[in-house]
Write a protein that holds these residues in place. Structure first.
Motif, PDB file in Angstrom:
ATOM      1  N   GLU A  55      -7.166  -3.347  -6.668  1.00  7.44           N
ATOM      2  CA  GLU A  55      -7.973  -5.300  -6.219  1.00  7.44           C
ATOM      3  C   GLU A  55      -8.553  -5.485  -7.071  1.00  7.44           C
ATOM      4  N   PRO A  75     -11.008  -9.117  -0.166  1.00  4.12           N
ATOM      5  CA  PRO A  75     -10.761  -7.721  -1.208  1.00  4.12           C
ATOM      6  C   PRO A  75     -11.945  -7.314  -0.492  1.00  4.12           C
ATOM      7  N   HIS A  76     -10.851  -5.745  -0.607  1.00  6.85           N
ATOM      8  CA  HIS A  76     -12.249  -4.273   0.260  1.00  6.85           C
ATOM      9  C   HIS A  76     -12.659  -4.973  -0.466  1.00  6.85           C
ATOM     10  N   HIS A 102      -9.110   2.008  -4.357  1.00  7.42           N
ATOM     11  CA  HIS A 102     -10.353   2.087  -2.792  1.00  7.42           C
ATOM     12  C   HIS A 102     -10.031   2.982  -2.589  1.00  7.42           C
ATOM     13  N   TYR A 159     -14.156   7.071  -3.419  1.00  7.34           N
ATOM     14  CA  TYR A 159     -12.963   6.015  -3.949  1.00  7.34           C
ATOM     15  C   TYR A 159     -12.749   6.341  -5.674  1.00  7.34           C
ATOM     16  N   GLY A 201      -7.665  -1.121   3.498  1.00  6.68           N
ATOM     17  CA  GLY A 201      -7.510  -2.392   2.749  1.00  6.68           C
ATOM     18  C   GLY A 201      -6.207  -2.916   3.114  1.00  6.68           C
ATOM     19  N   THR A 202      -6.098  -4.419   2.955  1.00  4.59           N
ATOM     20  CA  THR A 202      -4.969  -5.207   3.301  1.00  4.59           C
ATOM     21  C   THR A 202      -4.181  -5.763   1.804  1.00  4.59           C
ATOM     22  N   GLN A 239       0.541  -1.494   0.271  1.00  3.55           N
ATOM     23  CA  GLN A 239       0.043  -0.133  -0.147  1.00  3.55           C
ATOM     24  C   GLN A 239       0.735   1.429  -0.215  1.00  3.55           C
ATOM     25  N   LEU A 258      -4.570  -1.870  -3.426  1.00  2.00           N
ATOM     26  CA  LEU A 258      -5.264  -0.661  -3.339  1.00  2.00           C
ATOM     27  C   LEU A 258      -6.232  -0.933  -4.729  1.00  2.00           C
TER      28      LEU A 258
END
Length: 508
Positions: A317, A153-154, A339, A354, A311-312, A51, A315
């Motif tokens: 996705e 996913p976000h 996002h 977004y 998010g994980t 990220q 960014l």
């Protein structure tokens, strides 16, 4: 790392995606390699975070190239981020792993590049991979490059996929599989929560190899030529000029900007452009710096109803591949979901939001890169000539309409407060044409300035040898005759694999 010898078997100029692959493959076969990279080591923590990429744009690790004013885009200059660090742009990019469509590579082969058709290059893509799914018809396992799926996913990325599917777009589990067209979640060059750049994947594991010398902070000025053969390079580092020599070959991997610039300042290029800045022509090669093109992108920005959850992943996705014309052999539109707010130039930037980024991936406009002066460290004149071909404008407007249609679906109702760009006042197609000209930007996928092929427009032959010079090849995105219809990092890594195969075959 300090230089330990005065001559190596190979010099690799540029430690980006293709350069990293070439370096590893040559070392694995017992050859000595000196890598010359203008940027620093990749020890900035932002490089390694999936990220961290937005903060790298415009940083000290970015060449921060800028185009000349674009006559079809309101006279605006365009910012072109390019990596200036070990790993090159693979240390700055969004980590999306997409190869492109079969027709891209079959088109290269039909255009005078035998051996670059899809069936020939698919094994090279697979050779690089250590895909989380394991080996199969479409993926490889055990290679240096980790490729993973986004497992969490976000929620806004999931809304994008749901919205597009609700409009009839097929859901695609793997853009690199049997069907590229459709909407889905990206595969990414991430493993264990870390970016896996080409440098980290291919070279970092073998930094202890005694045949490897890595020279960072080395700005290559020109290729050294003796009796029509490349024998080394001259570069600036630590305030002094140095020379490095290659017993076998010099391999330029400086990317779409760096490789043609090195050729031009070596006297290899169009005689008129060289003469205009006082560089003596050694080889009149008109194609150097021509055929410059890029995927184009604008930002369909939405203000969110409130702060978005963290998010994980990367960014970036989810995305959609679609066609503006059913007669095309593959997709030409690539809306990408983020996002975060990826601002549209001259439009408001909401605090929370977004972006659906309409993208064009089969552009027809072509531009040039030319030397600005005889100074090899002066930034070149970059003119991508965006939107010169009317098709590019119309297809990008199609992508905006498609993105707005997705953004207006019920799946986004819980997240959407208002559309910020192009905004509610943009109602007609003419309004959207004006929006595209006002806000068009780069997808960061520039190619073409050392075009591979046959004929007067080509710079390198299908074996990537520079015409008119022995012992010199170019291996990076600049050799692509036309840009693949997807993100260009995976194709550039493939170019490195193909180059290594050919270099090693010639080395015997």
């Amino acid at each position: 790392m300090a230089q330990t010898r005065t001559e190596h078997d190979f010099l690799v100029v540029g430690a980006g995606s293709a350069g990293s692959v070439l370096t590893r493959r040559l070392l694995d076969q017992g050859y000595s390699v000196q890598v010359l990279e203008a940027g620093p080591p990749d020890d900035d923590a932002r490089v390694h975070s999936p990220q961290g990429w937005p903060a790298l744009l415009g940083s000290a690790l970015d060449w921060a190239a800028v185009s000349v004013p674009q006559r079809h885009a309101g006279g605006r200059t365009l910012a072109w981020p390019r990596g200036k660090v070990l790993g090159g742009s693979s240390s700055l990019n969004g980590m999306i792993y997409v190869r492109g469509h079969r027709s891209d590579y079959d088109g290269w082969a039909a255009d005078g590049c035998p051996g670059w058709d899809w069936d020939s290059v698919l094994p090279l893509f697979k050779r690089s991979e250590d895909h989380v799914d394991g080996a199969g018809a479409w993926h490889g396992a055990g290679g240096p490059l980790p490729v993973s799926r986004i497992t969490e996913p976000h929620p806004t990325a999931a809304a994008f996929v749901e919205a597009a599917a609700g409009l009839g777009h097929p859901v695609t589990e793997d853009f690199n599989g049997a069907r590229m067209t459709g909407v889905g979640f990206n595969h990414v060059t991430v493993r264990g929560g870390l970016r896996m750049s080409a440098w980290q994947s291919f070279v970092a594991p073998v930094l202890g190899n005694p045949g490897l010398t890595v020279t960072t902070g080395a700005r290559v000025h020109r290729v050294l030529l003796e009796k029509g053969r490349a024998v080394g390079v001259e570069y600036a580092a630590d305030g002094r000029l140095h020379r490095a020599r290659a017993a076998r070959e010099v391999l330029l991997c400086g990317g779409v900007l760096g490789s043609p610039q090195t050729l031009l300042h070596s006297g290899i290029g169009p005689a008129d452009a060289l003469g205009a800045v006082g560089v003596e022509t050694v080889v009149d090669l008109p194609g150097v710096g021509a055929n410059l093109h890029d995927h184009l992108l604008v930002s369909n920005v939405y203000e969110a109803t409130g702060p978005l959850p963290a998010g994980t992943a990367n960014l970036l996705e989810a995305q959609l591949f679609a066609s503006s014309d059913a007669r095309l052999p593959g997709p030409d539109l690539q809306p990408l979901f983020m996002h975060l707010v990826y601002p549209a130039e001259s439009y408001p930037v909401p605090e929370h939001g977004y972006t659906i980024a309409p993208g064009l991936v089969r552009p027809r406009s072509r531009g040039t890169l030319r030397p600005a002066s005889a100074d090899p460290e002066a930034a070149p004149l970059i003119d991508p000539n965006v939107l010169d071909d009317p098709y590019d404008l119309e297809a990008l407007v199609d992508a905006v309409e498609l993105s707005r249609e997705i953004g207006g679906q019920r799946a986004f109702d819980v997240w959407r407060k208002a559309e910020v760009a192009p905004g509610p006042k943009a109602r007609t197609r003419d309004d959207l044409r004006a929006f595209v000209r006002r806000a068009v930007a780069t997808y960061h996928h520039q190619v073409g300035t050392c075009r591979m092929g046959r004929g007067a427009a080509a710079v390198v032959d299908p074996s990537l040898r520079v015409y008119g010079v022995d012992g010199l090849r170019v291996a990076d995105a600049s050799v692509m005759p036309s840009v693949p219809s997807g993100n260009t990092n995976a194709p550039t890594i493939m170019v490195g694999e193909k180059a290594a195969e050919m270099v090693l075959a010639d080395a015997g």
